[in-house]
Design a protein around this motif. Sequence first.
Motif, PDB file in Angstrom:
ATOM      1  N   GLN A  15       0.438  -1.275   0.034  1.00 52.48           N
ATOM      2  CA  GLN A  15      -0.043  -0.075  -0.067  1.00 52.48           C
ATOM      3  C   GLN A  15       0.556   0.846  -0.153  1.00 52.48           C
ATOM      4  O   GLN A  15       2.049   1.114   0.849  1.00 52.48           O
ATOM      5  CB  GLN A  15      -0.434  -0.075   1.061  1.00 52.48           C
ATOM      6  N   TRP A 101      -8.523   6.072  -2.129  1.00 58.76           N
ATOM      7  CA  TRP A 101      -7.885   4.668  -2.696  1.00 58.76           C
ATOM      8  C   TRP A 101      -8.343   5.011  -3.887  1.00 58.76           C
ATOM      9  O   TRP A 101      -9.168   4.692  -4.199  1.00 58.76           O
ATOM     10  CB  TRP A 101      -8.422   3.621  -1.316  1.00 58.76           C
ATOM     11  N   GLU A 126      -3.295  -1.324  -4.026  1.00 60.91           N
ATOM     12  CA  GLU A 126      -4.061   0.039  -3.494  1.00 60.91           C
ATOM     13  C   GLU A 126      -2.696   1.252  -3.820  1.00 60.91           C
ATOM     14  O   GLU A 126      -1.906   1.058  -3.320  1.00 60.91           O
ATOM     15  CB  GLU A 126      -4.912  -0.085  -2.991  1.00 60.91           C
ATOM     16  N   LEU A 128      -2.521   5.364  -2.048  1.00 57.48           N
ATOM     17  CA  LEU A 128      -3.436   6.592  -0.989  1.00 57.48           C
ATOM     18  C   LEU A 128      -3.489   7.796  -2.004  1.00 57.48           C
ATOM     19  O   LEU A 128      -2.382   7.986  -1.758  1.00 57.48           O
ATOM     20  CB  LEU A 128      -3.402   6.995   0.112  1.00 57.48           C
TER      21      LEU A 128
END
Length: 334
Positions: A15, A101, A126, A128
Amino acid sequence: MSWLKKDPLQIIAFQSYGTNSHFYARGRALEDESIDLDDQHIWHLIVNTWKRFETDEIKHVGLDLKLPNNKIIKVNTDENGYFLAEENIENLKELTNAEGWLSFELSYNDVNIKRSIQNKNRFPGELLIPSSKAEFGVASDIDDTILHTGVVSVLKWKVIYNSIFKHAKNRIPLEGSAEFYHKLHRGISGKSANPIFYVSHSPWNLYRYLELFLRQNNFPKGPILLRSLSNLLRKKSQDEKPQKQKEIINILKTYPHLPFILIGDSGEHDPDIYMEIVEEFPGRILAIYLRSVKHKKKMLRVKGIVDGYKVTPMLLVENSQEAIEHARQSGFII
């Protein structure tokens, strides 16, 4: 070549974070060692730890990264199986959900790989992109800040013990820390979606372990930023900054208009790292929270630093409630 072996392949996307015009994603291509994240038997915990560190990386292979708008970014893994997908792309926020996201999909594109690939060669990822409603960001350590690891124990034996013999689902977060982080995430409006970045000295080998711990204990979802095992073992020059410091600096440069709160502990080098960051980015750091650790000598040193530091609010806290009260009085949270 490692991909000629019989084990199936996987791609682990870490992430990460980006902006409306800058896509930045990292991850690693590995053989699938079939680590069972749910099995808590002591023997399986030992085996899983071995698998995490005895990885068979897929080096120098091509990957396709597919965005929701069907745009393809092509990347290659390095000698340790890591990849970095970085590209300037406009209007990325249009592809995100309400929390910011952006989901994407990874696959192997090397036609020479002739073996079974898990999930039909589709692996999720993913990153952010902080919401425009964000009032500030939070950069937090993990070890002994939200998760007791024993980094100040003699020869770090508690770190070794906890990582090998304790399942992520059985690790207990420091009391009240998840509540505090959710309050920071929601901010003074109660719905700000302030981004939380988890930064640690731990190696990427523990990424899925830490991701499970954070999810299991209901911490706000956020990028998890670790370091490679080779960098961990490499001898560093005297002037080289710690990897955690480099990551936080990169975050601050990525979001130049967003102020930040820094959270760490008094056991290692967090006070020194955070004070250097304050000096490099004047006016950007709203507050520093340092969780006390049980080490008399280190505590005396840090207490002396905190008591004499006047550049930005720096608190040495015994528990999360003290931090919550200060954050509320400072107008960071409800």
